[in-house]
Design an enzyme around this catalytic site. Structure first.
Site, PDB file in Angstrom:
ATOM      1  CE  LYS A  52      -3.952  -2.031   2.250  1.00  0.00           C
ATOM      2  NZ  LYS A  52      -4.496  -2.494   3.516  1.00  0.00           N
ATOM      3  CD  GLN A  96      -3.850  -5.110   6.464  1.00  0.00           C
ATOM      4  OE1 GLN A  96      -3.831  -4.107   5.748  1.00  0.00           O
ATOM      5  NE2 GLN A  96      -4.375  -6.248   6.074  1.00  0.00           N
ATOM      6  CG  ASP A 119      -9.927  -1.261   4.319  1.00  0.00           C
ATOM      7  OD1 ASP A 119      -9.506  -1.396   3.155  1.00  0.00           O
ATOM      8  OD2 ASP A 119      -9.315  -1.664   5.334  1.00  0.00           O
TER       9      ASP A 119
END
Ligand code: NDP
Length: 293
Positions: A52, A96, A119
């Protein structure tokens, strides 16, 4: 048969995003800023977050990783999330997953401001997506939509069969493809472990999306001639033929299914490559305040 090439499409989208960032800079605007919270030292998570960061740099975004030991408390994480929610320099952030067992993933997800939830896992974004409102759409279903769009695959009136009903793949993609408009307007059938006669159902699919986590589950006899097949599965299988001792297989037996298809995704090199691109797209939307104004 045409290969739905995740590498080509992801590069294309990145170039478009980089161009937009250049334009923002030229107009004296702030470059988009994505923050990732990483807890512990899980190998997969480390790799994903590193990718990322690399992608953010490629397109000109600012990127920050906030690292915490796996002993971090839920309260401390909630505190940090609150700071990010209220920090005007941060456009979007992700936490995450997976998180250590003592931390509730649901509580953490719900603590993120939906406006910064790039997300797309916050229930508000999921709900908005479900009724066709502007929303951050999570990476995997968004990647599938991107492929359908870029290859201009007709979806209206098609029978789409989705194998798998998980909250991160099967459920959102089946919902998106049944919405009004393009790419949607499909008649969708969702199959799971309790579904009877799956091959009978898949043989009626114009578009078959497979997200089971079962290596090479879909064989040629399960696929209609001319179908579009999207293989989401990533299965790490032991192999003597590779240096690493592992190989990646999809949920579709590619060699025998591909000749029957009009379009098919490879694994690796298909949907997986579009997931980070989706996150970049959402971060750009957040910076431009496109979803919530
Ligand atoms: P889950 O394990 O959460 O869900 C799997 C789904 O498949 C469930 O709905 C399950 O049914 C169903 N299922 C499993 N086995 C069978 C079977 N034999 N017959 C019928 N239905 C079955 O998986 P995910 O959705 O998270 O992931 C699916 C695959 O996609 C995995 O290989 C994963 O690694 C990959 N993946 C790839 C991504 C990418 O970027 N390309 C991103 C996310 C996932 P039930 O609900 O009844 O248990």
């Amino acid at each position: 048969m045409i290969l739905l090439d995740g590498k080509i499409i992801s590069e294309q989208v990145k170039v478009e995003i980089a161009q937009e960032v250049e334009n923002i800079k030229k107009q004296g605007g702030k470059v988009p800023h994505l923050v990732a919270i990483l807890v512990g030292h899980d190998g997969g998570s480390e790799t994903y977050v590193a990718n990322k960061e690399k992608s953010c740099t490629q397109v000109g975004f600012k990127s920050t990783v906030l690292r915490f030991e796996d002993t971090v408390t839920e309260a401390k994480l909630l505190y940090e999330i609150n700071l990010l929610n209220n920090n005007p320099d941060v456009d979007g952030f992700i936490v995450q997953m997976p998180l250590p067992k003592h931390i509730s993933e649901q509580k953490i997800t719900e603590a993120i401001d939906p406006k910064k939830d790039v997300d797309g896992f916050h229930p508000l974004n999921v709900g908005r997506m479900t009724i066709g409102m502007p929303a951050y759409i999570s990476a995997t279903p968004d990647g599938i939509i991107e492929l359908l769009r870029r290859y201009k695959i007709e979806t209206s009136g098609k029978h789409c069969v989705v194998l798998g009903r998980s909250n991160i793949v099967g459920r959102p993609i089946s919902n998106l493809l049944s919405l009004k408009g393009y790419p949607g307007d499909c008649t969708v059938t969702v199959c799971h472990s309790r579904t009877k006669n799956i091959p009978e159902i898949t043989r009626t699919a114009d578009i078959l999306i497979v997200a089971l986590g079962q290596a090479e589950y879909v064989t040629a006899d399960m696929v209609k001639e001319g179908a579009v097949v999207i293989d989401v599965g990533i299965n790490r299988i032991k192999s003597d033929a590779t240096k690493s001792g592992w190989k990646l297989l999809g949920d579709v037996k590619f060699d025998e299914v591909a000749p029957k298809c009009s379009y098919i995704t490879p694994v690796p090199g298909g949907v997986g490559l579009l997931t980070i691109v989706s996150l970049l797209k959402n971060t750009l939307k957040a910076a431009k305040k496109e979803i919530y104004g």
